[in-house]
Design an enzyme around this catalytic site. Structure first.
Site: not given
Ligand code: NAD
Length: 911
Positions: A526, A563, A641, A654, A658, A686-689
């Site tokens: 990360d 990355v 996505s 995006y 994707k 999913a829940a994420s920032r």
């Protein structure tokens, strides 16, 4: 101090659901419904009081020195021999010293507590220091009787001694009456029982309180001083009444275990005592009473030594190790209550030679083999010459007990022709991990559970009955070690190395944690930048996840590279190779967002998002692919996505990135194919920032990344044989997404060019998606385009599988045509096919009145269900894989009526 020094238990794995008895027999005896709750324990066909006593005694002997045992008292009213000391069989099976005093206690339900009391008094007298008491019963009951419902099979064992006492013996009080509420006359199979209210009111209800009160008076105690009151009573209400009569608080009264296993005869008071001892605390006082022609009441006080007792299976462990069945006919067969045809093979003589049994008793009853003093090779049986070809020493074998050695299945067979109470007869080679092997029967398992490498435990069982001579022949068999079958089918990453990019938070962190939990060594990459990828980055997110993995006992290293650069990608893969020497799994997960509508999308924002998602995957995957090719194995997961697959306002950068990843996968799957490198793509939710300001708050709460993990890890496992597929996953929902292509339409004559007007004229036909297909690669797509279907067929064809997969649909389409009605006279059967893998699906095939109906989907009542992979199925139908070979190799799994599946070959033209 004298008292109990150890305990153990045994409850057979099989549990008969009481409702199964009701379902079979309530037409005859509706009253049994009153006690139909829960299940009763049920011996396998090869278990009896002796085998169960051996199992309980083994549990009790955990961590003890067997050479110290000076007595073995066996209590049971269902002993296999009236005149041959049954305790002697148990002692030989356990390899206890031949100098011990062995004795059978029998002819009363209180024989278990009598044996315990006799052992305690013998140790108190000082003549012996350690006596093993085992009690076991497998009582016969008539079908549809209350006793069939109430009783269960089981065993308990207690070691009594004068050192390391875990429950001190404080005293006893016994009353003996010839009170007969039931009896079993000599030579009779079933009990004769008097009225229940007689047993209840005059027996249990009076005699147990008399013995317990007598004990309390003797010890100058009151019920208030007692922490656990243990006494068996099949009558639920009477059990409560007796406790009330004695003034015992309900929480001190031990449960009679009706719901979980039923009453286990002479073993039951001891079994209930063992259950109490499992959770008893130092200082607890226990009163245990055994009922039957009087009552023995004994008092114990738990000591601090109980905390030092090594862990064992005991009652709680055996209650948990269960296999419930509603197969009442099986119960009837196992109890010999029905005598189905066994064929002439069952008539083969099986007389046991007493001479051989005596001379080879250690080998046959104790599973004692040899151990070469010269080279340390164990072998079974023990012989004069060492089996090790490099040794071959003569007369160098010491005794070597195999019973508790860890072992695994090396080979196995399911033999439907051999005589068996529970077909197929299962046997094969068992390999002991410390050396030595043995051809053994398998027990306590279905054929489907057997696998090469499955950990097994040796168990003492009946090998065969010799009813003609009234003899029971015992030997050791292999049973799957508890939890081993589940463990074998558990998806594991043990020995594998995984790289997860962007694993410092959100989905990546969840993937990394679960991979490590399942044995993978993980590189946690990360960069630690901002949500939009800005900033210098930070080592904190990756370090934190590595710490989490390590503190849970896993292995991981952190990597902070970007990355989005070729050097970053190289370094990430290098971290894996430097730290762990290989790479098996790569999850390209790192991601950022810079949302804007296209008009406002400056080149920098476009570029940054493509750099991390699309170029990032390229930068890491390229060196990873090289490492995987070197290892001949790999699993790569890309992250797309819904925004890319389906579109989302304001996310052109995006979405493009994707969807670009899907293109990368489509080609990479072909390049990885011959190296067993599979590439798939996940579209998570999913829940994420990244989603905190996009998802509605209530959805955000429910969408934990952990819900996505199972799909991601399955796709990264060696169990996954799919490549080039896209899966949606979120909140426990999963689906596959695919690019579908409709049937081609050829316009023009083939010689003249089609015109724009031709397109307009055929617009509807070109847009038809019925009969759309997935196409595996460009070649398949070109071929498909150049072989248009006829005008009619184009709109009628059913959706088919990806090219490259087996054409399973076509097989089922053709199945009815291969049906042989002349072979189906009198046959009523429904085959359910569950075909997995590319092109697979569910189809049922019903044969009735000499007609065959094949339909997609699942039938309500299939006679048998056949499960197979699509490729294997097509090979079997094409005659390239013989059905029997498919079955024995595990490629074909059959549930339900296995024998009926054999009709398929007869009813259809196969090949
Ligand atoms: P997240 O922000 O919690 O995690 C992404 C991680 O990637 C962060 O920890 C970030 O520091 C790291 N990262 C960003 N750029 C990096 C770089 N250049 N090098 C190394 N690490 C970098 O987000 P998440 O929701 O867990 O997203 C994970 C992946 O799933 C992303 O690819 C995202 O596009 C995709 N995704 C998520 C959802 C969702 O609902 N959360 C939906 C569709 C796709």
């Amino acid at each position: 101090m004298i008292g109990i020094t150890s305990y153990g238990a045994y409850i057979p794995k099989l549990r008969l659901e009481r409702m199964a008895i009701v379902q079979a027999l309530s037409w005859y005896a509706p009253a049994i419904m009153m006690v139909a709750d829960g299940e009763r324990s049920m011996c396998n066909w090869d278990e009896d009081a002796v085998t169960m006593a051996v199992a309980a005694a083994r549990d009790c002997l955990t961590g003890m020195d067997k050479q110290q045992v000076e007595g073995l008292y066996l209590a049971s009213t269902t002993l296999p021999f009236d005149d041959r000391q049954n305790a002697g069989i148990v002692a030989t099976a356990l390899n206890l010293p031949s100098t011990l005093l062995a004795s059978d206690f029998t002819a009363s339900q209180k024989a278990g507590s009598t044996a315990l009391l006799t052992a305690l008094e013998s140790v108190k007298g000082g003549a012996r220091h350690n006596i093993l008491v085992a009690a076991a019963d497998r009582r016969e009951t008539r079908p549809a009787s209350f006793y069939e419902m109430w009783y269960g099979d089981g065993a308990a064992a207690l070691m009594v001694g004068d050192s390391d006492v875990i429950a001190e013996f404080k005293g006893s009080h016994t009353v003996s009456y010839d009170f007969v509420e039931h009896y079993r006359g000599a030579g009779h199979r079933f009990d004769y029982t008097w009225e229940e209210r007689w047993a209840r009111d005059e027996g249990y209800g009076k005699i147990i309180p008399e013995a317990v009160n007598g004990l309390l008076d003797k010890l100058k105690l009151t019920m208030a001083d007692i922490d656990h009151l243990v006494f068996p009573c099949v009558f639920k209400a009477e059990h409560r009444n007796i406790a009330r009569k004695l003034g015992a608080a309900p929480e001190t009264v031990a449960d009679n275990m009706h719901g979980e296993c039923g009453e286990t005869g002479t073993a039951h008071s001891l079994l209930m005592l063992v259950r109490v001892l499992e959770t008893a605390q130092p200082g607890d006082r226990i009163v245990v009473a055994g009922f039957g022609q009087g009552c023995n009441a004994l008092c114990f006080e738990v000591t601090g030594a109980i905390a030092d007792l090594p862990p064992r299976i005991a009652v709680s462990g055996y209650l948990a190790r269960k296999k419930s069945t509603n197969n009442y006919t099986k119960w009837l067969k196992f109890r010999d209550l029905i005598q189905p045809e066994t064929g002439i093979r069952a008539e083969a003589p099986n007389q046991t030679a007493m001479t051989t049994l005596w001379r080879k008793r250690k080998m046959l009853l104790g599973l004692v083999g040899g151990y070469c003093r010269e080279c340390g090779t164990p072998q079974f049986p023990k012989m004069d010459i060492c089996v090790n070809p490099d040794c071959g020493a003569h007369h160098t074998q010491d005794d070597y007990e195999f019973t508790d050695r860890p072992a695994r299945v090396k080979t196995f067979t399911g033999d439907l022709l051999a005589v068996s109470v529970d077909p197929p007869h299962k046997y094969g080679m068992v390999q002991f991990e410390d050396g030595g092997r043995l051809m053994a029967d398998f027990t306590d398992c279905d054929f489907e559970e057997l696998k090469v490498g499955l950990p097994v435990r040796m168990v003492f069982r009946k090998r065969a009955d010799d009813p003609q001579r009234g003899f029971v022949n015992y030997f050791w068999k292999a049973a799957p070690a508890p939890g081993a079958a589940e463990e074998m089918s558990r998806i594991s990453f043990a020995g594998q190395v995984a790289v997860v990019t962007g694993a410092g938070a959100g989905l990546g962190r969840a993937y990394a944690l679960e991979l490590a939990k399942r044995g993978a060594k993980v590189v946690v990459n990360d960069l630690g930048g901002a949500r939009d990828g800005s900033g210098d980055g930070s080592s904190t997110p990756a370090d934190r996840v590595v710490e989490e993995i390590r503190s849970a006992g896993g292995d991981a290293v952190a990597n902070y590279d970007n990355v989005a650069t070729p050097e970053g990608g190289e370094k990430i893969v290098r971290s894996a190779l430097d730290a762990f020497g290989r790479l098996d799994v790569l999850i390209n997960n790192a991601g950022i967002l810079r949302d804007k509508s296209l008009i406002k999308m400056e080149p920098a924002n476009w570029q940054a998002v493509l750099d991390v998602h699309l170029h990032g995957a390229y930068h890491v995957t390229r060196p990873a692919l090289a490492a995987m090719r070197a290892g001949g194995y790999g699993r790569i997961l890309l992250t797309t996505s819904a925004a890319g697959l389906y579109g989302n306002f304001g996310q052109t950068n995006y979405a493009a990135a994707k969807m670009g990843l899907v293109g990368l996968m489509n080609t990479l799957k072909l390049e990885g194919e011959k190296h067993d490198i599979k590439v798939n793509t996940i579209a998570p939710l999913a829940a994420s920032r990244l989603t905190e300001d996009i998802m509605p708050p209530d959805l955000f709460e429910r969408a934990q990344p952990e819900y996505v993990v199972p799909m991601a890890l399955y796709l990264c496992s060696d169990a996954c044989d799919r490549t080039g597929d896209i899966f949606n996953a979120g909140m426990g929902y999963f689906s596959r997404a695919a690019v579908m292509t409709g049937p081609a339409v050829q316009l023009g004559s083939g010689e003249s060019l089609p015109t724009v007007e031709d397109i307009a004229d055929h617009w509807e036909r070109i847009n038809v998606m019925e009969g759309a297909k997935e196409l595996y690669d460009l070649n398949a797509a070109t071929m498909d385009l150049l072989t248009p279907v006829s005008e009619d067929a184009g709109t009628q064809k059913k959706p088919a599988q990806a090219d490259g997969g087996a054409d399973v649909q076509a097989i089922f389409d053709a199945m009815a045509g291969t049906f042989k009605p002349e072979a189906a006279q009198g046959v009523e059967v429904v085959f359910q096919f569950l075909i997995s893998g590319s092109g697979g699906g569910d189809w049922s095939c019903a044969i009735s009145n000499q007609t065959c109906t094949v339909e997609p989907g699942r039938h309500d009542k299939p006679t048998c269900t056949l499960k197979m992979g699509a490729e294997d199925f097509s090979a079997m139908i094409g005659g390239r894989l013989p059905p029997m070979q498919a079955f024995t190799s595990g490629k074909l799994k059959i549930e339900g009526d296995v024998m009926k599946s054999q009709l398929i070959e007869k009813l259809f033209k196969v090949g």
